[in-house]
Design a protein around this motif. Sequence first.
Motif, PDB file in Angstrom:
ATOM      1  N   ARG A  26      -6.291  -2.176  14.249  1.00  0.00           N
ATOM      2  CA  ARG A  26      -4.858  -2.192  13.942  1.00  0.00           C
ATOM      3  C   ARG A  26      -4.642  -1.499  12.610  1.00  0.00           C
ATOM      4  NH1 ARG A  26      -1.385  -6.359  13.129  1.00  0.00           N
ATOM      5  NH2 ARG A  26      -2.906  -7.371  11.786  1.00  0.00           N
ATOM      6  N   ARG A  27      -3.462  -0.964  12.436  1.00  0.00           N
ATOM      7  CA  ARG A  27      -3.088  -0.375  11.143  1.00  0.00           C
ATOM      8  C   ARG A  27      -1.785  -1.047  10.683  1.00  0.00           C
ATOM      9  NH1 ARG A  27      -5.211   3.958  14.220  1.00  0.00           N
ATOM     10  NH2 ARG A  27      -7.062   4.891  13.225  1.00  0.00           N
ATOM     11  N   PRO A  28      -1.889  -2.301  10.202  1.00  0.00           N
ATOM     12  CA  PRO A  28      -0.694  -3.073   9.867  1.00  0.00           C
ATOM     13  C   PRO A  28       0.015  -2.609   8.607  1.00  0.00           C
ATOM     14  CG  PRO A  28      -2.656  -4.299   9.303  1.00  0.00           C
ATOM     15  CD  PRO A  28      -3.115  -3.068  10.023  1.00  0.00           C
ATOM     16  N   LEU A  29      -0.711  -1.939   7.718  1.00  0.00           N
ATOM     17  CA  LEU A  29      -0.124  -1.417   6.492  1.00  0.00           C
ATOM     18  C   LEU A  29      -0.425   0.066   6.393  1.00  0.00           C
ATOM     19  CD1 LEU A  29      -1.271  -4.106   3.873  1.00  0.00           C
ATOM     20  CD2 LEU A  29       0.834  -4.086   5.213  1.00  0.00           C
ATOM     21  N   GLN A  30       0.408   0.783   5.664  1.00  0.00           N
ATOM     22  CA  GLN A  30       0.124   2.182   5.414  1.00  0.00           C
ATOM     23  C   GLN A  30      -1.187   2.312   4.644  1.00  0.00           C
ATOM     24  OE1 GLN A  30       3.456   3.983   3.395  1.00  0.00           O
ATOM     25  NE2 GLN A  30       4.621   4.235   5.281  1.00  0.00           N
ATOM     26  N   ARG A  31      -1.928   3.365   4.950  1.00  0.00           N
ATOM     27  CA  ARG A  31      -3.175   3.668   4.247  1.00  0.00           C
ATOM     28  C   ARG A  31      -4.185   2.532   4.369  1.00  0.00           C
ATOM     29  NH1 ARG A  31      -3.130   7.796   0.779  1.00  0.00           N
ATOM     30  NH2 ARG A  31      -4.629   6.779  -0.607  1.00  0.00           N
ATOM     31  N   SER A  32      -4.257   1.917   5.541  1.00  0.00           N
ATOM     32  CA  SER A  32      -5.223   0.848   5.741  1.00  0.00           C
ATOM     33  C   SER A  32      -5.549   0.727   7.215  1.00  0.00           C
ATOM     34  CB  SER A  32      -4.673  -0.487   5.226  1.00  0.00           C
ATOM     35  OG  SER A  32      -3.613  -0.937   6.058  1.00  0.00           O
ATOM     36  N   VAL A  33      -6.627   0.002   7.503  1.00  0.00           N
ATOM     37  CA  VAL A  33      -6.993  -0.266   8.886  1.00  0.00           C
ATOM     38  C   VAL A  33      -7.710  -1.609   8.946  1.00  0.00           C
ATOM     39  CG1 VAL A  33      -9.218   0.938   8.716  1.00  0.00           C
ATOM     40  CG2 VAL A  33      -8.141   0.650  10.952  1.00  0.00           C
ATOM     41  N   GLU A  34      -7.405  -2.359   9.978  1.00  0.00           N
ATOM     42  CA  GLU A  34      -8.094  -3.614  10.266  1.00  0.00           C
ATOM     43  C   GLU A  34      -9.031  -3.364  11.435  1.00  0.00           C
ATOM     44  OE1 GLU A  34      -5.732  -7.397  10.811  1.00  0.00           O
ATOM     45  OE2 GLU A  34      -6.621  -7.181  12.816  1.00  0.00           O
ATOM     46  N   LEU A  77     -16.282 -12.063  16.352  1.00  0.00           N
ATOM     47  CA  LEU A  77     -16.271 -10.695  15.854  1.00  0.00           C
ATOM     48  C   LEU A  77     -16.211 -10.694  14.329  1.00  0.00           C
ATOM     49  CD1 LEU A  77     -13.712  -9.073  18.339  1.00  0.00           C
ATOM     50  CD2 LEU A  77     -16.215  -9.092  18.506  1.00  0.00           C
ATOM     51  N   VAL A  78     -16.635  -9.585  13.747  1.00  0.00           N
ATOM     52  CA  VAL A  78     -16.551  -9.390  12.300  1.00  0.00           C
ATOM     53  C   VAL A  78     -15.318  -8.552  12.008  1.00  0.00           C
ATOM     54  CG1 VAL A  78     -17.619  -8.275  10.303  1.00  0.00           C
ATOM     55  CG2 VAL A  78     -19.025  -9.595  11.901  1.00  0.00           C
ATOM     56  N   GLU A  79     -14.436  -9.073  11.174  1.00  0.00           N
ATOM     57  CA  GLU A  79     -13.204  -8.358  10.841  1.00  0.00           C
ATOM     58  C   GLU A  79     -13.287  -7.801   9.421  1.00  0.00           C
ATOM     59  OE1 GLU A  79      -9.553 -10.204  12.102  1.00  0.00           O
ATOM     60  OE2 GLU A  79      -8.570  -9.640  10.211  1.00  0.00           O
ATOM     61  N   LEU A  80     -13.039  -6.501   9.302  1.00  0.00           N
ATOM     62  CA  LEU A  80     -12.987  -5.830   8.009  1.00  0.00           C
ATOM     63  C   LEU A  80     -11.598  -5.247   7.821  1.00  0.00           C
ATOM     64  CD1 LEU A  80     -16.350  -3.802   8.107  1.00  0.00           C
ATOM     65  CD2 LEU A  80     -16.003  -6.160   7.337  1.00  0.00           C
ATOM     66  N   PHE A  81     -11.085  -5.311   6.607  1.00  0.00           N
ATOM     67  CA  PHE A  81      -9.800  -4.701   6.295  1.00  0.00           C
ATOM     68  C   PHE A  81     -10.045  -3.638   5.240  1.00  0.00           C
ATOM     69  CE2 PHE A  81      -5.510  -4.047   5.006  1.00  0.00           C
ATOM     70  CZ  PHE A  81      -4.723  -4.467   6.069  1.00  0.00           C
ATOM     71  N   VAL A  82      -9.763  -2.396   5.583  1.00  0.00           N
ATOM     72  CA  VAL A  82     -10.152  -1.255   4.764  1.00  0.00           C
ATOM     73  C   VAL A  82      -8.927  -0.549   4.197  1.00  0.00           C
ATOM     74  CG1 VAL A  82     -11.362   0.966   4.766  1.00  0.00           C
ATOM     75  CG2 VAL A  82     -12.225  -0.942   6.166  1.00  0.00           C
ATOM     76  N   GLU A  83      -8.901  -0.402   2.887  1.00  0.00           N
ATOM     77  CA  GLU A  83      -7.868   0.394   2.231  1.00  0.00           C
ATOM     78  C   GLU A  83      -8.333   1.843   2.168  1.00  0.00           C
ATOM     79  OE1 GLU A  83      -5.470   0.692  -2.023  1.00  0.00           O
ATOM     80  OE2 GLU A  83      -7.334  -0.467  -1.884  1.00  0.00           O
ATOM     81  N   ALA A 165      -0.132 -10.920   4.523  1.00  0.00           N
ATOM     82  CA  ALA A 165       0.904 -11.630   3.759  1.00  0.00           C
ATOM     83  C   ALA A 165       1.392 -12.876   4.489  1.00  0.00           C
ATOM     84  CB  ALA A 165       2.069 -10.689   3.468  1.00  0.00           C
ATOM     85  N   GLU A 166       1.708 -12.757   5.758  1.00  0.00           N
ATOM     86  CA  GLU A 166       2.249 -13.905   6.494  1.00  0.00           C
ATOM     87  C   GLU A 166       1.230 -15.037   6.578  1.00  0.00           C
ATOM     88  OE1 GLU A 166       4.189 -14.923  10.904  1.00  0.00           O
ATOM     89  OE2 GLU A 166       3.838 -12.855  10.297  1.00  0.00           O
ATOM     90  N   GLU A 167      -0.011 -14.687   6.807  1.00  0.00           N
ATOM     91  CA  GLU A 167      -1.056 -15.705   6.907  1.00  0.00           C
ATOM     92  C   GLU A 167      -1.269 -16.412   5.571  1.00  0.00           C
ATOM     93  OE1 GLU A 167      -5.615 -16.034   8.726  1.00  0.00           O
ATOM     94  OE2 GLU A 167      -4.466 -14.173   8.909  1.00  0.00           O
ATOM     95  N   LEU A 168      -1.205 -15.656   4.497  1.00  0.00           N
ATOM     96  CA  LEU A 168      -1.364 -16.249   3.171  1.00  0.00           C
ATOM     97  C   LEU A 168      -0.212 -17.196   2.847  1.00  0.00           C
ATOM     98  CD1 LEU A 168      -2.549 -13.018   1.380  1.00  0.00           C
ATOM     99  CD2 LEU A 168      -3.908 -15.104   1.589  1.00  0.00           C
ATOM    100  N   VAL A 169       0.999 -16.769   3.145  1.00  0.00           N
ATOM    101  CA  VAL A 169       2.164 -17.620   2.898  1.00  0.00           C
ATOM    102  C   VAL A 169       2.079 -18.892   3.728  1.00  0.00           C
ATOM    103  CG1 VAL A 169       4.667 -17.787   3.160  1.00  0.00           C
ATOM    104  CG2 VAL A 169       3.650 -15.709   2.193  1.00  0.00           C
TER     105      VAL A 169
END
Length: 242
Positions: A26-34, A77-83, A165-169
Amino acid sequence: MTEQRLATGYVAPTGGWRTATVAGLRRPLQRSVELRLDVHDRIDHLAGQHYVVRLTAEDGYTAQRSYSVASAPGDPLVELFVERLDDGEVSGYLADVVEPGDELEVRGPIGGWFVWDGATPALLVAGGFGVVPFVAMIRHARDLGRLDLLRVAVSSRTLAELPYAEELVDAGAVVVLTREPRGIRPAGRLTAADLVPLWEPGQTAYVCGSTPFAEAASQLLVGMGFPAADVRVERFGPSGGP
């Protein structure tokens, strides 16, 4: 598999090089990928550990980069979030080129200093993409039914730029924004006033973010009275790993 024994007696697993298949993206934010990775012969990680991703060109040139794990230990699964960093050889490829079904060379889990054991109180302080290992801790705490053990404060330029953000809130995190107000709080940097209400006896503090943020947040905690030995810091940047 090798293990690293911590001062507390807790054992952190360490894995060697493996092949991982991209199971989801997924690409939930600009310039990033999950990235959701199916790591072949995976060794279960602890919340707070990281993986190295290595790319190899046809001429044999290699580049590698470390990324914190966002998934809970119980996730299959292993989840990585990459900027995506400017001129980032690995992050650019992962953010712009990789697609589901691709295979990647990974090594992990790695690290024993920054892990959370799931049983002791912790104060988590993150800046920007430094939230990623804390998402793993929050998910692990939720799986254990022990979210009460965690207190979380995160800082970001804007809410739209904050990963998860939503998960943190939803987990009760205090969110401080430096470029826009949030509720009645004006835009501004994280302060001791934001952190003092989150303090509880017996906590270990974990700080993750860019080097300037990590240094500033660490100083805030020590200034509040946190023993320096109880503050664990993980820095990241364009030229370094977690």
